[in-house]
Write an enzyme that holds these catalytic residues in place. Structure first.
Site, PDB file in Angstrom:
ATOM      1  CE  LYS A 198      75.787  61.269  45.214  1.00  0.00           C
ATOM      2  NZ  LYS A 198      76.392  60.885  46.506  1.00  0.00           N
TER       3      LYS A 198
ATOM      4  CG  ASP B 190      72.589  63.415  46.796  1.00  0.00           C
ATOM      5  OD1 ASP B 190      72.934  64.324  46.016  1.00  0.00           O
ATOM      6  OD2 ASP B 190      73.407  62.648  47.349  1.00  0.00           O
TER       7      ASP B 190
END
Length: 819
Positions: free
Chosen positions: A681, A677
């Protein structure tokens, strides 16, 4: 002198006729009146049907008897106080129908209807209205003189065009200038030629009768009584927020009526304008409304425009080819042959190169126009001086109208902007040289959407967007609750956010007029439709949403891969889903390009910092000429919480259990501990910085061992998680010995992206970040050695929903500041 004209809807029944008689009686107390009447509602259509039936030798007699009975019955229902006068008018009605019967017998015999007979028959309804109203006005105690409109209004021999001999008509009306009666009563629509043949005044004939009467009798005003309150700034059937315009200039009224609005015909307005006689449009059934006054003055408003209207069922004709350029008289020949076929041209536009000329006509006349153009230009077409004549159907014309247009810069720009916002393609444009109107030719199926967008930008203080929410889990639900909670505040700010669709894994709830958020959960269980991407695109095309936004709160790759199609369909996109921006670089670039090409916005602020403005802040730095040296951050609220608990001495497994119980982690904590995750980003930030990187280029130091990754269930994973406790505790001890802490950090530096556990010294901005906070440091050309730092909660449904809300508000259409 006051002229009053009453339309057919005002005279459709005995009760309505009584109301009209009362209005006339009230007006007669302070004014001498000239009253013009139309036929009772639908009577003219019935007469046309009777004529056609007679030509076909069908049973026209019974239709005529039914019509006669209708008028006798109406007169009886009025129960006129003056019985003798009522009997006289009953006799006159009988006489009129006897004459109509005789004429129709001839029509049936000939199987055709001569023009003058046709003109007499279709104006019979107006004569009958006069009979009935005369009887009622006499019963009310008024003195009334009936004027034969055929004796007064003289036209050319053309029976249906209404070409009036103004001077002769004025001369005939002058005979009644000093008449002592309170009311001069006459039929509208009807006229005669100089040879005493029956003619008509054409479209809006009764309105034109009123105008001719007004200018001939030097009236103070001309009132047109109908079934609406006046002229609206848009068609209320298309625009629910349309409002009554209290004042129009003559020019504005002519432009409006020409471009499709149900106002007075320009033929009616012109004589009133020349004589400086104001015209007031009133509602017979709403006497409290003051109506719309048409005069030399326009409505004093701050709006750029006065009104917007549309014409439908248009076809565009394009004549082009090398034979057009520099050839004197070619345009004249085009319009001459069209004119000879009595085809009305609505709008003309020509290229500056003189290579082509285009014009719009009613689609019903398309074949006639095609035949006459191909016949008149057969030689040029054969020798290829002209290209084949092109006809484009299923078009409409949207027109913006205002006397203020020439006084204010930017009106045309805002008009085109409004159409662009609604994703309405402009096929052709035209503007009058008087700068009172500007028109755009658009596809028929987009016209309502275009009208709504133009009305919103020009006339409505409210800014509106329509939401299609995909994914209504924790974040999606929080977003809907925020919209619901903020509705009253947004209303005060003139902002409307309407949810028109909610999509979940089971299907879609789509409602163009908006979904009631009070019970959307119940609706999702009872009114779901099957869902696919094509259905969502079709919903956009068939609806009249003007500023629709897809809000993607899923983590679905298939939804992300559909973004290009959503842009094409006219949707803006607000994405909490990171997948689209972290798929291949090629797809990422296509997304950016497509958003620009389709004039759609693609907002994804929550992809990196949830509610923190990471993307906007970084973009503003770059726009200001800054360059990124290093980006580092704690980009996961769950990892922030977990590593904060490590500072307190908790083992990793216990920290993860607590984070999971508080909802910080994904249902499967491996999604957080893997570092994927955070990798997404940092890749998004790197791409914003202009780096050409793929997700595989991000170096990730996952906390997970191979054994933990291969666990078949979350429960199994949680049982085996303590196997990491010792190794992580050793790292914590090492960091503490160096007066530092452990943090899981994403970094962009030297064109590389990394995600790893790092020791953070107490001098770093990231040292004290824990408890679910995010913190981001931008080291740039401008911000070094001390970085720009953003810090705040970066996890949780409410925070993320707030970030989505902010992205949605950015798409609200801006009101123009042109003056």
């Amino acid at each position: 002198m006051l002229v009053q004209k009453f339309g057919g809807t005002s005279l459709a029944s005995a009760e309505k006729l009584q109301s009209v008689a009362n209005i006339i009686a009230q007006s007669a107390q302070s004014n001498k009146l000239a009253v013009i009447l139309s036929a009772m509602g639908k009577v003219t259509d019935e007469l046309i049907n009777i004529i056609e039936t007679a030509i076909n030798d069908d049973d026209w007699q019974s239709l005529l008897i039914t019509l006669e009975d209708k008028h006798h019955e109406t007169l009886k229902k009025l129960n006129c106080a003056c019985l003798l006068e009522a009997q006289k008018q009953q006799t006159h009605i009988n006489y009129l129908f006897q004459e109509a019967h005789a004429k129709l017998q001839g029509v049936a015999l000939l199987k055709q209807c001569p023009n003058d007979i046709y003109a007499w028959l279709i104006t019979l309804g107006e004569q009958l209205s006069v009979c009935i109203m005369y009887s009622q006005l006499i019963s009310l105690g008024l003195t009334v003189q009936i004027i034969d409109s055929r004796s007064c209004i003289i036209t050319t021999e053309s029976p249906f065009t209404g070409d009036v001999a103004i001077d002769k008509t004025k001369e005939n009306f002058a005979l009644y200038q000093n008449n002592k009666c309170q009311v001069l009563l006459m039929a509208g629509f009807a006229s005669s030629s100089s040879t005493s043949k029956a003619t008509t005044l054409g479209r809006n004939g009764s309105d034109y009768t009123a105008a001719l009467c007004a200018i001939s009798l030097n009236a103070d005003a001309c009132q047109i009584w109908t079934d609406v309150d006046g002229v609206y700034n848009a068609n209320p059937r298309d625009i629910s927020s349309a409002y009554l315009v209290p004042q129009l200039s003559y020019y504005e009224a002519m432009e409006l009526s020409y471009f499709g609005a149900s106002v007075l015909h320009p033929k009616t307005i012109t004589p009133l304008m020349q004589a400086n006689i104001p015209c007031v449009i009133r509602n017979t059934f709403n006497l409290d409304s003051k109506g719309t006054t048409i005069s030399h003055s326009s409505y004093n408003t701050n709006n750029f425009a006065t009104a917007i209207s549309s014409m439908h069922n248009m076809s565009m004709v394009t004549v082009s080819g090398p034979g057009m350029k520099g050839m004197v008289g070619m345009a004249a020949r085009v319009f001459d042959c069209i004119s000879k076929q009595n085809i009305s041209i609505v709008l003309i536009t020509q290229s500056s190169s003189e290579y082509s000329i285009s014009f719009c006509i009613d689609t019903e006349t398309k074949q006639l126009a095609k035949d006459t153009l191909e016949d008149n230009f057969s030689l040029e077409l054969k020798n290829e001086l002209l290209e084949p004549i092109v006809f484009k159907d299923s078009l409409a014309v949207i027109t913006l109208i205002s006397d203020n247009m020439k006084k204010r810069r930017g009106t045309a720009a805002q008009f085109f902007q409004a159409l662009a916002i609604a994703n309405v393609n402009i096929i052709a444009i035209a503007q009058g040289s008087n700068e009172r109107s500007i028109s755009a030719v658009v596809e028929e199926n987009r016209v309502k959407r275009g009208l709504k967008s133009c009305h919103q930008l020009f006339f409505d203080a409210k800014q509106q967007v329509e939401i299609i929410l995909i994914g209504c889990g924790l974040v999606g639900d929080a977003f809907l609750k925020q919209i619901q909670k903020q509705q009253s505040f947004l209303e005060k700010q003139n902002i409307s956010i309407k949810v028109c669709g909610i999509v979940n894994s089971k299907g879609a709830l789509l409602k163009e007029d908006g979904i009631n958020l009070e019970n959307y959960q119940q609706l999702l269980s009872t009114e779901l439709e099957s869902f696919n991407h094509e259905k969502l695109k079709a919903f956009r095309q068939h609806s009249n949403m003007i500023n629709p936004i897809i809000v993607d709160c899923t983590s679905s790759t298939s939804i992300a891969e559909a973004y290009l199609g959503f842009f094409e369909a006219g949707y803006h996109i607000v994405a909490a889903n990171k997948k689209a921006n972290t798929l291949s670089m090629q797809y990422y670039q296509k997304l950016k390009t497509k958003a620009i090409q389709t004039n759609r916005q693609f907002n994804y602020e929550t992809n990196v910092g949830a509610g923190l403005p990471v993307i906007d802040t970084f973009r503003n730095l770059i726009r200001a000429g800054d360059t990124l040296v290093k980006f580092e951050g704690i980009l996961s609220g769950s990892m922030s919480y977990i590593f904060g608990k490590l500072d307190e001495g908790l083992p990793l497994s216990e920290a993860v259990i607590r984070a999971k119980s508080k909802g910080f982690t994904e249902p499967d904590p491996r999604d957080d501990l893997s570092g994927m995750d955070i990798a997404r980003k940092v890749l998004i930030v790197a791409r914003e910085a202009g780096l050409d990187l793929e997700l595989r280029d991000v170096k990730i130091d996952s906390l997970l061992t191979e054994e933990l990754e291969e666990c078949k269930s979350v429960d199994e994973f949680m049982q085996k998680l303590p196997s990491l406790d010792d190794s992580i505790q050793n790292l914590c001890n090492q960091a503490q010995s160096e007066n530092a802490v452990l943090r899981y950090i994403g970094t962009v530096e030297d064109s590389k992206c990394t995600v790893k556990i790092e020791k953070v010294a107490n001098t770093s901005a990231l040292y004290s970040v824990k408890c679910g906070e995010n913190a981001i440091s931008f080291f740039s050309q401008y911000y070094q050695p001390i970085p720009m730092v953003l810090r705040g909660y970066g996890a949780g449904a409410d925070v993320t929903a707030a970030g989505i809300f902010s992205d949605v508000v950015k798409i609200l259409p801006a009101k123009s500041s042109f003056v």
